[in-house]
Structures are given as C-alpha cells and as structure tokens.
Write an enzyme that holds these catalytic residues in place. Structure first.
Site, PDB file in Angstrom:
ATOM      1  N   ASP A   1       0.831  -0.795   0.543  1.00 21.53           N
ATOM      2  CA  ASP A   1       0.064  -0.482  -0.108  1.00 21.53           C
ATOM      3  C   ASP A   1       0.978   1.323   0.227  1.00 21.53           C
ATOM      4  OD1 ASP A   1       0.929  -0.669   2.472  1.00 21.53           O
ATOM      5  OD2 ASP A   1      -1.003  -0.832   3.562  1.00 21.53           O
TER       6      ASP A   1
ATOM      7  N   ASN B   1      -6.938  -2.504  14.510  1.00 22.17           N
ATOM      8  CA  ASN B   1      -8.978  -2.685  14.086  1.00 22.17           C
ATOM      9  C   ASN B   1      -9.112  -3.566  13.241  1.00 22.17           C
ATOM     10  OD1 ASN B   1      -7.726  -1.902  11.555  1.00 22.17           O
ATOM     11  ND2 ASN B   1      -8.773  -0.113  11.581  1.00 22.17           N
TER      12      ASN B   1
ATOM     13  N   HIS C   1      -7.276  -4.419  10.503  1.00 23.87           N
ATOM     14  CA  HIS C   1      -6.699  -4.306   9.048  1.00 23.87           C
ATOM     15  C   HIS C   1      -5.858  -4.816   8.640  1.00 23.87           C
ATOM     16  CE1 HIS C   1      -4.876  -0.181  10.401  1.00 23.87           C
ATOM     17  NE2 HIS C   1      -3.910  -0.812   9.237  1.00 23.87           N
TER      18      HIS C   1
ATOM     19  N   GLU D   1      -9.788  -1.951   5.643  1.00 22.06           N
ATOM     20  CA  GLU D   1     -10.395  -1.079   6.676  1.00 22.06           C
ATOM     21  C   GLU D   1     -11.157  -2.480   7.221  1.00 22.06           C
ATOM     22  OE1 GLU D   1      -8.669  -0.188   8.585  1.00 22.06           O
ATOM     23  OE2 GLU D   1      -8.303   1.837   8.071  1.00 22.06           O
TER      24      GLU D   1
HETATM   25  C1  GLP Z   1      -0.142   0.102   8.620  1.00 25.35           C
HETATM   26  C2  GLP Z   1      -0.367  -0.105   7.572  1.00 25.35           C
HETATM   27  C3  GLP Z   1      -0.693  -1.537   7.496  1.00 25.35           C
HETATM   28  C4  GLP Z   1       0.578  -1.920   9.127  1.00 25.35           C
HETATM   29  C5  GLP Z   1      -0.693  -1.067  10.104  1.00 25.35           C
HETATM   30  C6  GLP Z   1       0.413  -1.636  11.412  1.00 25.35           C
HETATM   31  O1  GLP Z   1      -1.322   0.818   9.073  1.00 25.35           O
HETATM   32  N1  GLP Z   1      -0.827  -0.106   6.000  1.00 25.35           N
HETATM   33  O2  GLP Z   1       0.366  -2.915   7.017  1.00 25.35           O
HETATM   34  O3  GLP Z   1       0.517  -3.451   9.127  1.00 25.35           O
HETATM   35  O4  GLP Z   1      -0.284  -0.163   9.721  1.00 25.35           O
HETATM   36  O5  GLP Z   1       1.305  -1.183  11.445  1.00 25.35           O
HETATM   37  P1  GLP Z   1       2.344  -1.468  12.376  1.00 25.35           P
HETATM   38  O6  GLP Z   1       3.460  -2.728  12.787  1.00 25.35           O
HETATM   39  O7  GLP Z   1       3.520   0.425  13.037  1.00 25.35           O
HETATM   40  O8  GLP Z   1       1.642  -1.653  13.997  1.00 25.35           O
END
Ligand code: GLP
Length: 242
Positions: free
Chosen positions: A67, A136, A138, A143
């Site tokens: 993404d 959440n 995702h 989402e």
């Molecule tokens: C972002 C990314 C996700 C990732 C999430 C969690 O929203 N788009 O791909 O899994 O963050 O991030 P973290 O590992 O910093 O908790």
C-alpha cells in the site's frame, strides 16, 4: 493457520527473516510482497544482515508493496516508498526496476490501482506476502467492512487508522485521508502469507483473526480460509488467544 508464538519480538523478527531468506534460497526469482508499519522493520534489518553476509541475494527477485498513502510523492518523508528504501532496499541488491510500491502521487489513482494489479499479474503473482495487522484488524489498508474479493483499490482510512499512524507525522491532521492498497482478493491470491504481530495492542485483533468468525469487521479473519498462512506472534500479541 500455522501459529508460532515466540517469547519476544526479536525472535518474531528473526523467524520472519528466516522464512523470506528460505524463499529466496529456494527460488531466487521469487516475487515477494512486502509490508510497512513498525512491526516488519526488525525482519528487514535481519534480511539486510543476511544479504551483507552473502547468505541471500535479491538480485533476481522482485517485490510488490501492499500500500501507499494517496498524495505523497515517493520521496516524501512518510511515504511507504521512502520507508521501504530506507529500511530494506537501500541495503540489498534488488534492482530498482524490480521494486514496486503503488504510486501515491499518481494523477489518477483509479488508473494507478489498475496498473498495479496488472503488474502483479504480469509478474506471475506473489509467492510470499508479508503482512502486519492494524489494531482494528486491517491488513494492508483494507479497513473493517472491506470486500473480501477486492483487487488493488483506493480506500478512505478510518479514524482509528489515522490516529494509529499519526505517530509518524507531526500531527493527525497531516495523515493522508486516503490510500492505495492491494485488496483482500489480491492478498489472498499470494501463494504463501506470513503475518507478524507483536505487542499487547495487537492482542485483540489477533484474537479476532484467529478465534473469531470470518467477518468483514476483522478483515484479517479471512486468512482462516487461505491454505498457507504462518502467523508469527510474541507472547503479548498472543495473550488473548483461547
Ligand atoms: C499500516 C499499514 C499496515 C500495517 C499497519 C500496522 O496501517 N498499512 O500494512 O500492518 O500499519 O503497523 P504497525 O506494524 O506499525 O503496528
């Protein structure tokens, strides 16, 4: 799902790097799916170390990131493109033309997502996809309530994700409101998936993903239907599992 629980997050990072290293050794031309967020950074450090030591090479491999924020140029401090360069690609030998991150500043994001999905298909699909998980539930930026069959598309970020990701920006107001993301359908097409989660703040999402029903309220729960998913957790992230 193959669920592996480790005592600490360092072991999660190392186990994750080992799986990606094994993939590269087994097939040097692998198509790898990478993720951003803080969780994969330790695994990227390990992969860079193994590359330095001559154990693995990315020279014949290619990659697709999950993404990117809409509106951010590749060199923007918070773009996922820059994140990947800094945390992995600047340290390994993957040719630049093999590296793919959705282009957040595309003039027409709706065209960009189609091009991105086509590029994945032309590469022959993803062999091994890395995923983190949002608080959440995702995956990528899919989402809650996302379609389970969607391909790469443009999404509106939820207030919970904007708040969670605000720590990387000067303020929540600066977090882009939209993103380009592989869809859950794109992710489910990967041959193998590795999901990493560490820390207490992921425990509820991990519980819903593994013990809950398959439900769009927890996008990651769809992974229960994939036949090759490995989940790497530390004790804190696993603490609410039944
Ligand atoms: C972002 C990314 C996700 C990732 C999430 C969690 O929203 N788009 O791909 O899994 O963050 O991030 P973290 O590992 O910093 O908790």
């Amino acid at each position: 799902m193959n669920i592996q629980i480790f005592e600490n997050e360092k072991q999660v990072h190392e186990a994750c790097a080992i799986l990606f290293a094994a993939q590269l050794i087994e097939n040097p031309e692998s198509v790898l799916g990478f993720a951003t967020g803080s969780t994969p950074v330790g695994a990227y450090d390990e992969l860079a170390r193994m590359h330095d030591e001559g154990i693995i090479s990315f020279f014949h491999a290619s990659s697709f990131n999950l993404d990117e924020y809409v509106g951010l140029e590749q060199d923007h401090e918070q773009s996922y493109h820059r994140f990947m360069m800094k945390n992995l690609f600047d340290h390994v030998d993957m040719p630049e033309e093999n590296i793919h991150v959705p282009y957040g500043a595309a003039l027409d994001p709706e065209v960009e997502v189609l091009l991105y999905e086509n590029a994945i298909a032309e590469a022959g699909g993803i062999d091994l996809q890395l995923l983190g998980i949002g608080v959440n539930g995702h995956i990528g930026f899919n989402e809650p309530s996302s379609s389970f069959s969607a391909e790469t598309h443009v999404v509106d970020l939820t207030p919970s994700t904007i708040e969670a990701n605000a720590r990387f920006f000067d303020s929540a107001d600066e977090v882009p409101r939209q993103a380009l993301t592989m869809g859950i359908g794109t992710i489910m097409n990967a041959l193998k998936i590795v999901l990493v989660a560490t820390g207490e703040n992921k425990a509820q999402a991990i519980r819903e993903m593994i013990d809950g029903p398959i439900n769009p309220a927890c996008p990651a729960s769809i992974l229960q239907l994939h036949d090759n998913v490995t989940v790497l957790l530390d004790l804190a992230a696993a603490s609410l599992l039944q």
